[in-house]
Design a protein around this motif. Structure first.
Motif, PDB file in Angstrom:
ATOM      1  N   ARG A   1      27.076  48.546  -7.772  1.00  0.00           N
ATOM      2  CA  ARG A   1      28.049  47.441  -7.777  1.00  0.00           C
ATOM      3  C   ARG A   1      29.451  47.968  -8.029  1.00  0.00           C
ATOM      4  NH1 ARG A   1      26.563  42.417  -7.346  1.00  0.00           N
ATOM      5  NH2 ARG A   1      28.518  41.634  -8.184  1.00  0.00           N
TER       6      ARG A   1
ATOM      7  N   PRO B   1      17.014  38.639  -6.019  1.00  0.00           N
ATOM      8  CA  PRO B   1      18.144  39.541  -6.247  1.00  0.00           C
ATOM      9  C   PRO B   1      18.952  39.109  -7.466  1.00  0.00           C
ATOM     10  CG  PRO B   1      18.579  38.120  -4.379  1.00  0.00           C
ATOM     11  CD  PRO B   1      17.186  37.811  -4.840  1.00  0.00           C
TER      12      PRO B   1
ATOM     13  N   ILE C   1      21.726  40.946 -10.876  1.00  0.00           N
ATOM     14  CA  ILE C   1      22.607  41.993 -11.391  1.00  0.00           C
ATOM     15  C   ILE C   1      22.092  42.411 -12.760  1.00  0.00           C
ATOM     16  CG2 ILE C   1      24.970  42.512 -12.138  1.00  0.00           C
ATOM     17  CD1 ILE C   1      25.875  40.205 -10.264  1.00  0.00           C
TER      18      ILE C   1
ATOM     19  N   CYS D   1      16.191  48.685  -9.412  1.00  0.00           N
ATOM     20  CA  CYS D   1      17.562  48.875  -8.937  1.00  0.00           C
ATOM     21  C   CYS D   1      17.561  48.891  -7.412  1.00  0.00           C
ATOM     22  CB  CYS D   1      18.094  50.202  -9.477  1.00  0.00           C
ATOM     23  SG  CYS D   1      19.753  50.651  -8.901  1.00  0.00           S
TER      24      CYS D   1
ATOM     25  N   SER E   1      25.808  39.642 -15.876  1.00  0.00           N
ATOM     26  CA  SER E   1      24.530  40.029 -15.284  1.00  0.00           C
ATOM     27  C   SER E   1      23.483  38.933 -15.402  1.00  0.00           C
ATOM     28  CB  SER E   1      24.005  41.295 -15.955  1.00  0.00           C
ATOM     29  OG  SER E   1      23.825  41.068 -17.337  1.00  0.00           O
TER      30      SER E   1
ATOM     31  N   ASN F   1      22.957  46.357  -8.814  1.00  0.00           N
ATOM     32  CA  ASN F   1      22.211  45.299  -8.132  1.00  0.00           C
ATOM     33  C   ASN F   1      20.734  45.547  -8.383  1.00  0.00           C
ATOM     34  OD1 ASN F   1      24.415  43.957  -6.879  1.00  0.00           O
ATOM     35  ND2 ASN F   1      24.534  45.602  -5.398  1.00  0.00           N
TER      36      ASN F   1
END
Length: 127
Positions: free
Chosen positions: A75, A25, A27, A71, A100, A121
């Motif tokens: 966020r 995971p 950003i 994606c 990010s 995210n």
């Protein structure tokens, strides 16, 4: 015959869990000026590219590596930004101090999310 079916089902479950566990995971954001870059200077590398945030940069060891990015959600207040697609990008730059993990080109970001979102995210993995 029943045992064979159970084994096949179990193998499918393990394979599915392995592929989910494989992604990391993070950003994503996007940027629009692609050259010069920290990895390739003024040599353009196309538009399916990205800059690595500090967490991935590793003193430039990530330069030229390919990552698949998908994606996974919003966020911010933009509802449902994800397109359901994934994109493969080449790391060509460093984004020091970025919020990010991966700063995608606008073209790459648009493939996986509504650019109005600006920040999303993601799940990503090296390919």
């Amino acid at each position: 015959m029943m045992q064979k079916s159970i084994l096949i089902i179990m193998a499918a479950i393990v394979a599915t869990l392995s592929s989910v566990a494989y992604a990391t995971p993070g950003i994503a954001t996007f940027y629009t000026t692609y050259t010069p870059s920290a990895c390739f200077g003024n040599n353009g590398q196309g538009v399916m590219i990205a800059a690595a945030g500090d967490a991935l940069w590793d003193n430039g060891a990530v330069c030229g590596k390919m990552f698949n990015v998908k994606c996974t959600g919003a966020r911010n207040a933009v509802p449902h930004p994800c397109t359901g697609e994934s994109v493969t990008v080449k790391i060509v730059d460093h984004c020091p101090g970025c919020p990010s993990t991966i700063d995608l080109s606008r073209e790459a970001f648009t493939q996986i999310a509504n650019p109005v979102a600006g920040i999303i995210n993601i799940d990503y993995h090296q390919v």
